[in-house]
Design an enzyme around this catalytic site. Structure first.
Site, short mmCIF file in Angstrom:
data_model
loop_
_atom_site.label_atom_id
_atom_site.label_comp_id
_atom_site.label_asym_id
_atom_site.label_seq_id
_atom_site.Cartn_x
_atom_site.Cartn_y
_atom_site.Cartn_z
N LYS A 1 8.12 56.24 19.26
CA LYS A 1 7.69 57.69 19.80
C LYS A 1 8.63 57.87 21.34
CE LYS A 1 2.81 57.89 18.31
NZ LYS A 1 2.80 57.03 17.18
N LEU B 1 6.89 50.26 15.28
CA LEU B 1 5.96 50.98 15.04
C LEU B 1 5.90 52.31 16.04
CD1 LEU B 1 4.11 50.32 12.71
CD2 LEU B 1 5.36 48.25 13.70
N SER B 2 5.11 52.28 17.09
CA SER B 2 4.85 53.42 17.94
C SER B 2 5.77 53.32 19.13
CB SER B 2 3.45 53.85 18.48
OG SER B 2 2.59 54.37 17.40
N VAL B 3 6.45 52.37 19.25
CA VAL B 3 7.69 52.15 20.16
C VAL B 3 8.65 53.51 20.06
CG1 VAL B 3 9.45 51.07 21.25
CG2 VAL B 3 7.35 50.12 21.24
#
Length: 397
Positions: free
Chosen positions: A114, A110-112
Site C-alpha cells: 500500500k 502484503l500491505s506494505v
C-alpha cells in the site's frame, strides 16, 4: 530453512492455506510460484550500493511488552522473522536471514504494498497527473452512481471514504475475504463473483459519508491504484518500476501479483527483496532523494509527516484497533506516534514492516511469516524492539 526435494508435506502450499503457517514460510518467498505475477523491473545498470557499517550484536537486550528482557535474537526467532535489515546513517548495521530467505529472494510484502502505491500516487500528484482534491469519478466514471461516488483522491489516500468494507479475515462473507476469492488467492465460495478487482470495487456500497473517520480498508488502495493507472495510462507494475524501483537503484526485479484481468493487487500483492526494501526505506529517509535526483516529491513526504488538520482526530475516532494512541494514517503510511515523534511506517499482515525514523537517521525492515494474519503480541514486541534498537544506535553515535 533447508528445503528438501520434494518439499515436506507440512510446507506444501494449498489454495486455502498458503498464507498460513507453517507453509507461508516457504510460499511468501516463492510468490511467483503460487499466484500469477507481473514483473516490476529493476534498472539495467548497477544497483545503488549498500555500504556496511559498525554491526549491531544480536545479543542486544530488548525489554518486551510483558516486561521480560530478551536478546534481540530471541525476539527475531519468536517473531517468525524471515529477514531483518537495519540501516543507520545510510550504512547496513544488521542483516539477518534466520529462516532460509536469501538476499536475492523476493518476499511477499502484503500491505506494505500500500505504501508503494501511495508513493506512486504522490509522485503522480507532484507531476500534475492526478489532482488529490478531485472526485475519483473524474478518473473512474465507472464509479458514478456507485458506493465510491463523491469520494476524492484524498479520501482514498487516507482511507477515509465511507465505503462498507470489513477486514475481518475470519468472516467468510467479509469483503476482504471475498476479495481473496476475486483474485484467486483463496478458493471460491461464491461462484458468481467478478474475476477482476476493478469490477468488484464497483459493487461496494457506502456505509457512511465520505471524509469521516479513518477506517482501515484495503479496497481504498485498490481504488487508488485504479486512479493511478487510468490517469497515467500505465499499469501499476510499470509505474512502480519507472517511478520508484529504477530511480532508487533497486538490485532485483520485484513481483506484482495480478488478477485474471492482469490488474495488480495494489493492496497487498507486491513481493520484493529485503535489501531493495531497505533502499526504499532509505529513499524515504533521505527526503525522497537519490543523490541529486528528487524521486519522491518533498512536498508529498512533508505532507505525510504533517498530516491534515484533522488526520489525528480521524485516526482517534476509528473503529480499527490500531494500538497507536496519538498516531495517524496519511498517504497510505502509518505514523504510529504523537506529533512530536516523526516516524513513518509501512505495515503488512503476517509481520511485514518498514520503519523510517529521521530523528535517529535509521531504517529497519522486517519480513516475517507469522502463522496467522494478526498477532498483536508479536507486533507489540516488534515495535518495542525497533524503537529500542534505534535508541541503541543513537546512543552509540
Amino acid at each position: 530453512m533447508t528445503i528438501s526435494f520434494p518439499t515436506p508435506v507440512a510446507l506444501r502450499w494449498a489454495p486455502d492455506s498458503w498464507q498460513l503457517g507453517p507453509s507461508n514460510r516457504l510460499s511468501f518467498s516463492h510468490l511467483r510460484e503460487v499466484v500469477r505475477t507481473a514483473r516490476i523491473a529493476a534498472p539495467a545498470g548497477p544497483a545503488r550500493p549498500l555500504v556496511s557499517g559498525d554491526p549491531v550484536e544480536l545479543s542486544l537486550p530488548i525489554t518486551r511488552a510483558d516486561g521480560r528482557v530478551s536478546p534481540l535474537q530471541d525476539v527475531l526467532d519468536e517473531g517468525f522473522t524471515d529477514g531483518l535489515l537495519v540501516l543507520h546513517r545510510g550504512q547496513v548495521v544488521l542483516e539477518q536471514y534466520p529462516a532460509g530467505l536469501t538476499p536475492t529472494d523476493t518476499h511477499a510484502l502484503l500491505s506494505v504494498s500500500k505504501s508503494l502505491v501511495g508513493t506512486v500516487a504522490g509522485i503522480l500528484i507532484g507531476q500534475g497527473v492526478i489532482d488529490e482534491t478531485s472526485v475519483i469519478t473524474t478518473y473512474i466514471p465507472e464509479f458514478a452512481g456507485r458506493g465510491y461516488d463523491g469520494a476524492t483522491v484524498r479520501h482514498l489516500l487516507d482511507m477515509r471514504s465511507g465505503i462498507k468494507y470489513s477486514e475481518h479475515y475470519e468472516e467468510p462473507d467479509a469483503e476482504i475475504t471475498v476479495m481473496g476469492q476475486v483474485v484467486d488467492w483463496t478458493p471460491r465460495i461464491f461462484p458468481d463473483l467478478p474475476t477482476s478487482i476493478y469490477d468488484y470495487l464497483t459493487l461496494l456500497v457506502p456505509a457512511g459519508a465520505h471524509g469521516g473517520p479513518f477506517n482501515y480498508r484495503s479496497c481504498e488502495t485498490d481504488a487508488l491504484g485504479w486512479v493511478c493507472e487510468r490517469a497515467s495510462g500505465q499499469p501499476m507494475n510499470q509505474l512502480i518500476s519507472e517511478l520508484i524501483w529504477q530511480p532508487m537503484g533497486a538490485e532485483q526485479d520485484a513481483d506484482a501479483a495480478v488478477d485474471r484481468a492482469g490488474t495488480v493487487i495494489h493492496d497487498g500483492g507486491i513481493a520484493a527483496t529485503l535489501r531493495d526494501l531497505g533502499r526504499f526505506g532509505q529513499l524515504l529517509l533521505d527526503g525522497g532523494r537519490v543523490g541529486d535526483r528528487q524521486v519522491v516529491p518533498e512536498a508529498f513526504l512533508a505532507d505525510t509527516y504533517r498530516g491534515g488538520t484533522d488526520s489525528r482526530a480521524a485516526f482517534a475516532s476509528t473503529a480499527t484497533d490500531t494500538r497507536m494512541p496519538g498516531g495517524m494514517y496519511r498517504n497510505q503510511f502509518w505514523l504510529p506516534y504523537p506529533a512530536e515523534r516523526s516516524v513513518l511506517m509501512c505495515m503488512g499482515i503476517y509481520g511485514q514492516m518498514i520503519y523510517v525514523d529521521p530523528s535517529r537517521d535509521y531504517v529497519a525492515v522486517k519480513l516475517s511469516s507469522w502463522p496467522v494474519a494478526q498477532r498483536p503480541d508479536l507486533l507489540g514486541d516488534t515495535l518495542l524492539a525497533v524503537d529500542q534498537l534505534g535508541d541503541h544506535l543513537a546512543a552509540r553515535g
